[in-house]
Motif scaffolding. Sequence first.
Motif, PDB file in Angstrom:
ATOM      1  N   LYS A 172      23.794  31.570  61.471  1.00 10.73           N
ATOM      2  CA  LYS A 172      22.498  32.091  61.002  1.00 10.73           C
ATOM      3  C   LYS A 172      22.534  32.515  59.534  1.00 10.73           C
ATOM      4  O   LYS A 172      22.097  33.608  59.135  1.00 10.73           O
ATOM      5  CB  LYS A 172      22.045  33.253  61.888  1.00 10.73           C
ATOM      6  N   VAL A 173      23.074  31.650  58.723  1.00  8.11           N
ATOM      7  CA  VAL A 173      23.190  31.923  57.293  1.00  8.11           C
ATOM      8  C   VAL A 173      21.814  31.822  56.635  1.00  8.11           C
ATOM      9  O   VAL A 173      21.068  30.871  56.881  1.00  8.11           O
ATOM     10  CB  VAL A 173      24.162  30.924  56.638  1.00  8.11           C
ATOM     11  N   GLY A 174      21.475  32.812  55.829  1.00  5.19           N
ATOM     12  CA  GLY A 174      20.168  32.780  55.173  1.00  5.19           C
ATOM     13  C   GLY A 174      20.035  33.852  54.121  1.00  5.19           C
ATOM     14  O   GLY A 174      21.026  34.286  53.523  1.00  5.19           O
ATOM     15  N   LYS A 175      18.810  34.295  53.927  1.00  6.14           N
ATOM     16  CA  LYS A 175      18.477  35.294  52.890  1.00  6.14           C
ATOM     17  C   LYS A 175      19.364  36.528  53.041  1.00  6.14           C
ATOM     18  O   LYS A 175      19.579  36.996  54.154  1.00  6.14           O
ATOM     19  CB  LYS A 175      17.013  35.705  53.065  1.00  6.14           C
ATOM     20  N   GLY A 176      19.876  37.011  51.926  1.00  7.18           N
ATOM     21  CA  GLY A 176      20.690  38.228  51.971  1.00  7.18           C
ATOM     22  C   GLY A 176      22.177  37.940  52.120  1.00  7.18           C
ATOM     23  O   GLY A 176      23.001  38.829  51.931  1.00  7.18           O
ATOM     24  N   HIS A 177      22.540  36.700  52.467  1.00  4.62           N
ATOM     25  CA  HIS A 177      23.961  36.359  52.612  1.00  4.62           C
ATOM     26  C   HIS A 177      24.527  35.808  51.314  1.00  4.62           C
ATOM     27  O   HIS A 177      23.845  35.090  50.580  1.00  4.62           O
ATOM     28  CB  HIS A 177      24.154  35.295  53.709  1.00  4.62           C
ATOM     29  N   LYS A 178      25.799  36.139  51.089  1.00 11.35           N
ATOM     30  CA  LYS A 178      26.538  35.528  49.975  1.00 11.35           C
ATOM     31  C   LYS A 178      27.478  34.492  50.573  1.00 11.35           C
ATOM     32  O   LYS A 178      28.333  34.812  51.391  1.00 11.35           O
ATOM     33  CB  LYS A 178      27.326  36.601  49.230  1.00 11.35           C
ATOM     34  N   VAL A 179      27.283  33.245  50.156  1.00 12.78           N
ATOM     35  CA  VAL A 179      28.037  32.130  50.733  1.00 12.78           C
ATOM     36  C   VAL A 179      28.831  31.419  49.645  1.00 12.78           C
ATOM     37  O   VAL A 179      28.298  31.156  48.563  1.00 12.78           O
ATOM     38  CB  VAL A 179      27.075  31.097  51.387  1.00 12.78           C
ATOM     39  N   ALA A 180      30.093  31.108  49.957  1.00 14.17           N
ATOM     40  CA  ALA A 180      30.876  30.262  49.047  1.00 14.17           C
ATOM     41  C   ALA A 180      31.093  28.912  49.705  1.00 14.17           C
ATOM     42  O   ALA A 180      31.267  28.815  50.926  1.00 14.17           O
ATOM     43  CB  ALA A 180      32.230  30.904  48.763  1.00 14.17           C
ATOM     44  N   VAL A 181      31.062  27.872  48.890  1.00 13.63           N
ATOM     45  CA  VAL A 181      31.420  26.539  49.365  1.00 13.63           C
ATOM     46  C   VAL A 181      32.665  26.123  48.589  1.00 13.63           C
ATOM     47  O   VAL A 181      32.670  26.176  47.355  1.00 13.63           O
ATOM     48  CB  VAL A 181      30.274  25.530  49.139  1.00 13.63           C
ATOM     49  N   VAL A 182      33.723  25.754  49.309  1.00 16.97           N
ATOM     50  CA  VAL A 182      34.967  25.344  48.657  1.00 16.97           C
ATOM     51  C   VAL A 182      35.061  23.822  48.666  1.00 16.97           C
ATOM     52  O   VAL A 182      35.030  23.196  49.734  1.00 16.97           O
ATOM     53  CB  VAL A 182      36.202  25.942  49.382  1.00 16.97           C
ATOM     54  N   PHE A 194      22.138  22.863  51.628  1.00 14.26           N
ATOM     55  CA  PHE A 194      21.591  23.540  52.821  1.00 14.26           C
ATOM     56  C   PHE A 194      21.625  25.068  52.657  1.00 14.26           C
ATOM     57  O   PHE A 194      20.645  25.742  52.954  1.00 14.26           O
ATOM     58  CB  PHE A 194      22.360  23.142  54.083  1.00 14.26           C
ATOM     59  N   ALA A 195      22.763  25.603  52.203  1.00 15.62           N
ATOM     60  CA  ALA A 195      22.871  27.065  52.098  1.00 15.62           C
ATOM     61  C   ALA A 195      21.804  27.596  51.133  1.00 15.62           C
ATOM     62  O   ALA A 195      21.167  28.620  51.392  1.00 15.62           O
ATOM     63  CB  ALA A 195      24.275  27.459  51.645  1.00 15.62           C
ATOM     64  N   ALA A 196      21.584  26.877  50.030  1.00 12.60           N
ATOM     65  CA  ALA A 196      20.551  27.306  49.070  1.00 12.60           C
ATOM     66  C   ALA A 196      19.169  27.179  49.705  1.00 12.60           C
ATOM     67  O   ALA A 196      18.323  28.071  49.587  1.00 12.60           O
ATOM     68  CB  ALA A 196      20.644  26.464  47.803  1.00 12.60           C
ATOM     69  N   SER A 197      18.959  26.087  50.425  1.00 10.85           N
ATOM     70  CA  SER A 197      17.661  25.881  51.071  1.00 10.85           C
ATOM     71  C   SER A 197      17.371  26.953  52.127  1.00 10.85           C
ATOM     72  O   SER A 197      16.216  27.324  52.340  1.00 10.85           O
ATOM     73  CB  SER A 197      17.651  24.477  51.708  1.00 10.85           C
ATOM     74  N   PHE A 198      18.440  27.480  52.767  1.00 16.60           N
ATOM     75  CA  PHE A 198      18.245  28.523  53.790  1.00 16.60           C
ATOM     76  C   PHE A 198      18.108  29.916  53.165  1.00 16.60           C
ATOM     77  O   PHE A 198      17.992  30.905  53.865  1.00 16.60           O
ATOM     78  CB  PHE A 198      19.423  28.534  54.787  1.00 16.60           C
ATOM     79  N   GLY A 199      18.200  29.989  51.831  1.00 16.75           N
ATOM     80  CA  GLY A 199      17.910  31.261  51.146  1.00 16.75           C
ATOM     81  C   GLY A 199      19.113  32.088  50.776  1.00 16.75           C
ATOM     82  O   GLY A 199      18.971  33.217  50.288  1.00 16.75           O
ATOM     83  N   ALA A 200      20.329  31.574  50.989  1.00 23.39           N
ATOM     84  CA  ALA A 200      21.526  32.360  50.671  1.00 23.39           C
ATOM     85  C   ALA A 200      21.835  32.293  49.173  1.00 23.39           C
ATOM     86  O   ALA A 200      21.372  31.384  48.486  1.00 23.39           O
ATOM     87  CB  ALA A 200      22.720  31.819  51.466  1.00 23.39           C
ATOM     88  N   GLU A 201      22.641  33.255  48.709  1.00 24.67           N
ATOM     89  CA  GLU A 201      23.194  33.162  47.350  1.00 24.67           C
ATOM     90  C   GLU A 201      24.456  32.308  47.455  1.00 24.67           C
ATOM     91  O   GLU A 201      25.353  32.616  48.224  1.00 24.67           O
ATOM     92  CB  GLU A 201      23.562  34.560  46.819  1.00 24.67           C
ATOM     93  N   VAL A 202      24.511  31.213  46.697  1.00 20.69           N
ATOM     94  CA  VAL A 202      25.591  30.232  46.867  1.00 20.69           C
ATOM     95  C   VAL A 202      26.519  30.207  45.657  1.00 20.69           C
ATOM     96  O   VAL A 202      26.050  30.116  44.520  1.00 20.69           O
ATOM     97  CB  VAL A 202      25.010  28.811  47.086  1.00 20.69           C
ATOM     98  N   THR A 203      27.814  30.289  45.936  1.00 19.53           N
ATOM     99  CA  THR A 203      28.826  30.167  44.876  1.00 19.53           C
ATOM    100  C   THR A 203      29.676  28.941  45.157  1.00 19.53           C
ATOM    101  O   THR A 203      30.164  28.759  46.274  1.00 19.53           O
ATOM    102  CB  THR A 203      29.746  31.416  44.849  1.00 19.53           C
ATOM    103  N   MET A 204      29.856  28.105  44.145  1.00 21.96           N
ATOM    104  CA  MET A 204      30.726  26.930  44.277  1.00 21.96           C
ATOM    105  C   MET A 204      32.128  27.310  43.841  1.00 21.96           C
ATOM    106  O   MET A 204      32.306  27.819  42.733  1.00 21.96           O
ATOM    107  CB  MET A 204      30.161  25.812  43.384  1.00 21.96           C
ATOM    108  N   LEU A 205      33.116  27.078  44.725  1.00 23.61           N
ATOM    109  CA  LEU A 205      34.521  27.291  44.378  1.00 23.61           C
ATOM    110  C   LEU A 205      35.183  25.925  44.282  1.00 23.61           C
ATOM    111  O   LEU A 205      35.310  25.223  45.284  1.00 23.61           O
ATOM    112  CB  LEU A 205      35.216  28.152  45.440  1.00 23.61           C
ATOM    113  N   SER A 206      35.569  25.542  43.061  1.00 30.20           N
ATOM    114  CA  SER A 206      36.003  24.162  42.833  1.00 30.20           C
ATOM    115  C   SER A 206      37.255  24.125  41.979  1.00 30.20           C
ATOM    116  O   SER A 206      37.527  25.045  41.208  1.00 30.20           O
ATOM    117  CB  SER A 206      34.858  23.412  42.132  1.00 30.20           C
ATOM    118  N   THR A 207      38.000  23.025  42.124  1.00 30.65           N
ATOM    119  CA  THR A 207      39.161  22.815  41.250  1.00 30.65           C
ATOM    120  C   THR A 207      38.783  21.992  40.016  1.00 30.65           C
ATOM    121  O   THR A 207      39.633  21.719  39.178  1.00 30.65           O
ATOM    122  CB  THR A 207      40.289  22.059  41.994  1.00 30.65           C
ATOM    123  N   SER A 208      37.515  21.554  39.937  1.00 35.15           N
ATOM    124  CA  SER A 208      37.089  20.640  38.873  1.00 35.15           C
ATOM    125  C   SER A 208      36.091  21.294  37.923  1.00 35.15           C
ATOM    126  O   SER A 208      34.917  21.430  38.260  1.00 35.15           O
ATOM    127  CB  SER A 208      36.432  19.398  39.481  1.00 35.15           C
TER     128      SER A 208
END
Length: 347
Positions: A172-182, A194-208
């Motif tokens: 149930k990820v959505g508004k108010g959640h802080k989500v990282a995608v690795v 999807f996470a952005a579309s569901f209203g979460a704050e999204v952080t990209m964790l990348s090696t590039s």
Amino acid sequence: MTQAKGYAAQDATAPLSDFSFERREVGPQDVEFDIMYCGVCHSDIHQVRNEWGGSVYPMVPGHEIVGRVTRVGASVTKFKVGDLAGVGCMVDSCHECENCKKDLEQFCKNGSTSTYNSKDKVSGGVTYGGYSNKIVVDESFVLTVSDKLPLNAVAPLLCAGITTYSPLRHWKVGKGHKVAVVGLGGLGHMAVKFAASFGAEVTMLSTSPSKEQDARKLGAHKFALTTDAAQLADLSSYFDFIVDTVSAPHDYNQYLRMLNTDGVMICVGVPPSPTEILGMNLIGNRRSIAGSLIGGIAETQEMLDYCAEHGIVSDVEMIAMKDINEAYERMLKGDVKYRFVIDMATL
Ligand code: NAP
Ligand code: ZN
């Protein structure tokens, strides 16, 4: 039987090459369709190269399949000739166990049948996937595809899409959640969308470092380079959820420490070797580590319908069938924006 052609791996080290085989006769419940596009998933590489063990050759990979219906069996109700159709990672399950009854066919107690590299309960042989010109599948595993979206960019939704949509919905990820995608690859870029579309704050964790701009365009609010300790300093105990899509061995502890109280690290990537997890990183903040496998058929349809409604598709780079071996090498270097899709007209 219908004659089919595709590309197959003959063993774990050979490049993929031309392969002819037969598809089963269309049964009463079956839908046959011409494959127009097939996405290239990192799972294809893992299995072609036998990184998970148990691979069967010759192997025709491919489980992000879309095309147009050419024949339907007498009992088929959902499809008619000329309709668009899609098939993801599964083509069959028992329909009767508790998980199938809960629309969780991916966890069928009697074993769901994977689209390729799987024992085929119908033919007694092995299933062959979407790197091919046609396929025959029981209609209950065929998805309805909207004609509102570009079809080539819909193909990756059948695996990369549902694999990231399903856990985000489950937790149930959505508004108010802080989500990282690795990992910003095929799965990662869909997780960001999807996470952005569901209203979460999204952080990209990348090696590039080169992917920062794209990550933001895809919907990420923040970006951190995981090879730079300074950029991670502020992220300790920060996230409610981390979706880990990395395909290669990596240190899970680094990410666990970024979870806030009751945070969950959801692993969808399947590196070929085991990993060590320090208990200390779980007990602090009462953290959990979990996994998620694609999604059931009903949820896959729900995801496709959500994408049609919200205009969500994959960012794709089209390739010809003959370029598949080079595409694998580029994927292994993280050099794809963000999903290769094979144009089957080139087969
Ligand atoms: P992909 O397009 O190759 O993306 C993987 C990304 O992981 C890369 O783009 C890279 O992103 C990052 N990465 C690669 N090697 C790394 C390393 N050594 N250390 C840290 N990061 C690294 O792969 P995909 O198709 O998205 O698949 C990802 C994984 O999910 C595969 O293992 C696949 O088998 C699995 N999968 C699971 C399911 C399921 O149901 N759970 C379904 C489909 C696929 P950066 O450049 O941003 O670091
Ligand atoms: Zn896949």
